[in-house]
Scaffold this active site. Structure first.
Site, PDB file in Angstrom:
ATOM      1  N   GLU A   1      -5.266  -8.732   0.925  1.00  0.00           N
ATOM      2  CA  GLU A   1      -5.931  -8.442   2.202  1.00  0.00           C
ATOM      3  C   GLU A   1      -7.415  -8.251   1.949  1.00  0.00           C
ATOM      4  O   GLU A   1      -7.807  -7.559   1.008  1.00  0.00           O
ATOM      5  CB  GLU A   1      -5.425  -7.144   2.854  1.00  0.00           C
TER       6      GLU A   1
ATOM      7  N   GLU B   1       0.795  -1.222   0.000  1.00  0.00           N
ATOM      8  CA  GLU B   1       0.000   0.000   0.000  1.00  0.00           C
ATOM      9  C   GLU B   1       0.830   1.276   0.000  1.00  0.00           C
ATOM     10  O   GLU B   1       0.787   2.064   0.958  1.00  0.00           O
ATOM     11  CB  GLU B   1      -0.959   0.012   1.190  1.00  0.00           C
TER      12      GLU B   1
HETATM   13  C1  PNW Z   1      -4.435  -1.845   5.473  1.00  0.00           C
HETATM   14  N1  PNW Z   1      -7.265   3.839   4.076  1.00  0.00           N
HETATM   15  O1  PNW Z   1      -4.416  -0.521   5.892  1.00  0.00           O
HETATM   16  C2  PNW Z   1      -3.089  -2.338   5.924  1.00  0.00           C
HETATM   17  O2  PNW Z   1      -2.330  -3.002   4.956  1.00  0.00           O
HETATM   18  C3  PNW Z   1      -3.097  -3.083   7.224  1.00  0.00           C
HETATM   19  O3  PNW Z   1      -1.866  -2.901   7.865  1.00  0.00           O
HETATM   20  C4  PNW Z   1      -4.270  -2.627   8.071  1.00  0.00           C
HETATM   21  O4  PNW Z   1      -4.252  -3.192   9.345  1.00  0.00           O
HETATM   22  C5  PNW Z   1      -5.525  -3.011   7.314  1.00  0.00           C
HETATM   23  O5  PNW Z   1      -5.546  -2.462   6.013  1.00  0.00           O
HETATM   24  C6  PNW Z   1      -6.809  -2.606   8.024  1.00  0.00           C
HETATM   25  O6  PNW Z   1      -6.893  -1.233   8.131  1.00  0.00           O
HETATM   26  C7  PNW Z   1      -5.187   0.502   5.383  1.00  0.00           C
HETATM   27  O7  PNW Z   1      -7.333   4.843   4.823  1.00  0.00           O
HETATM   28  C8  PNW Z   1      -5.237   1.652   6.161  1.00  0.00           C
HETATM   29  O8  PNW Z   1      -7.783   3.834   2.928  1.00  0.00           O
HETATM   30  C9  PNW Z   1      -5.914   2.744   5.721  1.00  0.00           C
HETATM   31  C10 PNW Z   1      -6.560   2.711   4.494  1.00  0.00           C
HETATM   32  C11 PNW Z   1      -6.513   1.578   3.711  1.00  0.00           C
HETATM   33  C12 PNW Z   1      -5.813   0.461   4.168  1.00  0.00           C
END
Ligand code: PNW
Length: 447
Positions: free
Chosen positions: A352, A164
């Site tokens: 994921e 990401e």
């Molecule tokens: C992902 N957004 O995080 C990550 O890869 C993980 O580490 C995390 O625990 C998981 O999703 C759940 O949140 C994100 O703001 C964090 O769009 C923020 C965003 C997207 C993915």
């Protein structure tokens, strides 16, 4: 009844900072997250990853539990400052040894490893040199990648460079929500470009080194849909799509930059050197897709540099997760179809997918999480529908194996198939873990 192909990969995912703990053990250097969590009010309840699930010290038992749960694949991430405490030069043999033992333990239990080189825990020493907006970091990353490949690529054959990059660049350098907590739009776009370039350099090393396996990049591709057919809403949606999808996928897959978007951004657009594009183009064997939710996008003059307002979209009959994210299983199918048509049907893994819910443990700590099962089932059914329509999806990983540190939200969010009691560190599989074991065993499920 839907049936998956014989070679379909099933697994679970986790990341280093969110589960390992042992933040300063055995020679590990500090990361930008170790710094960030120590600053006031950056993380809910001042939670830190100092201990987290203490996976670093429970690794063997954790892998044995994964084997009991019938998991064929485990996707983990490597902490750069554990391997290279200052982000350059000297290695930390004990840090590397941890991942070496992890891989051997997984293989001994019949679990295949998938590894990601970067899941946001940059060595603090490199942030002190400017962090990802600094172009020189691309060479530091390539050096680190080579060290890890040399040690582990004889046994790991499925790699990702970055997890990401949008989150790392934009939440870290643009909105200041994640470490290192900087608010600067130009820095965020510059960081994103440098992550792509660092990815490309690592892939070049992987390919020239003749290591055996596949290497790709993981993007968070949430679904976005316009609030209306008004031209200004359509344009705002296209800008959000450009920032989350096109700035990465256009160079990687089409060998071009989203110039119209960069022109619109003006002074915020990243500086790019001649030759960067050629280097980045064609450097993914597969794309990893993290899908969680869908947003509706409206034009909003107060909506930050994109002039866009995002509202969670909830599909009929569904609700919100405790993250405040709208549940929309159909969004996953739409995303997969979009990649198929706009980006030449790339090979994909869902790296994921999962949800944080208000889990209620009984007196034994057991969680009967039928809502999580419903969420996962519905997403698998939509993913399968996309496969039937031609999307090239080859595997699926649930986020996450354990409840863990959800970044700036601390331990308030529970994503695990396995409950973790953060006082005793006891691990207790939830109902969803047993359900997932069945799905994997039969390679099919009822939709
Ligand atoms: C992902 N957004 O995080 C990550 O890869 C993980 O580490 C995390 O625990 C998981 O999703 C759940 O949140 C994100 O703001 C964090 O769009 C923020 C965003 C997207 C993915």
């Amino acid at each position: 009844m839907i049936q998956f192909s014989k070679n379909f990969l099933w697994g679970v995912a986790a990341s280093a900072y969110q589960i390992e703990g042992a933040w300063n053990a055995d020679g590990k250097g500090p990361s930008i997250w170790d710094t960030f969590v120590r600053q006031p009010d950056r993380v809910l309840n001042s939670h830190t990853g100092d201990v987290a699930c203490d996976h670093y010290h429970h690794m063997e038992a954790d892998v044995a539990l994964m084997a009991e749960l019938g998991l064929p694949w485990y996707s983990f991430t490597i902490s750069w400052p554990r391997v290279q405490p200052r982000g350059r030069g000297a290695l930390n043999p004990k840090g590397l040894d941890f991942y070496d033992r992890l891989v051997d333990t997984l293989l001994a239990h019949g679990i295949r490893p998938k590894a990601t080189l970067y899941h946001w825990d940059l060595p603090q020493a490199l942030q002190d040199e400017g962090g990802w907006p600094e172009r020189s970091l691309t060479d530091r990353f390539a050096e680190y990648a080579r060290v890890v490949f040399d040690k582990l690529a004889d046994r790991i054959h499925l790699w990702a460079t970055f997890n990401e990059p949008w989150v790392a660049a934009f939440l870290g350098y643009g909105h200041g929500i994640h470490a290192p907590g900087i608010c600067n739009a130009q820095a965020a776009y510059q960081a994103a470009h440098h992550m792509l370039l660092a990815h490309a350099k690592a892939v070049q090393i992987f390919r020239e080194g003749d290591y055996d396996g596949e290497i790709g990049l993981i993007l968070n591709l949430n679904h976005v849909q316009p609030a209306s057919n008004r031209p200004e809403d359509l344009a705002a949606t296209e800008r959000v799509y450009a920032e989350t999808h096109s700035i990465f996928l256009d160079p990687l897959i089409h060998g071009c930059y989203p110039e119209a978007f960069y022109n619109w951004l003006g002074p915020h657009a990243p500086r790019r050197a001649a030759g960067d594009l050629t280097q980045i183009h064609g450097t993914v064997d597969y794309l990893g897709i993290n899908y969680y939710n869908t947003d509706t996008v409206a034009y909003d003059i107060s909506g930050g540099w994109l002039k866009a307002r995002l509202t969670p979209y909830v599909a009929p009959g569904w609700g919100f997760t405790t993250m405040g994210w709208g549940i929309n299983p159909y969004g996953l199918r739409a995303r997969l179809r979009d990649l198929q048509t706009r980006y030449n049907n790339p090979k994909l893994y869902i790296t994921e997918n999962g949800c944080a819910l208000p889990d209620q443990p009984d007196e034994n700590g057991f969680v009967a999480d039928y809502e999580r099962i419903a969420f996962l089932r519905a997403h698998l059914c939509q993913m399968h529908a996309a496969i039937e329509e031609g999307a090239n999806v080859q595997g699926y990983f649930v986020w996450s194996i354990f409840d863990n540190l959800e970044w700036e939200r601390g331990y308030s969010q529970r994503f695990g198939l396995v409950r973790v009691n953060f006082d005793t560190l006891a691990r207790i599989p939830k109902q969803s873990a047993y359900w997932y074991r069945q799905v994997i065993q039969h390679n099919r499920l009822e939709c």
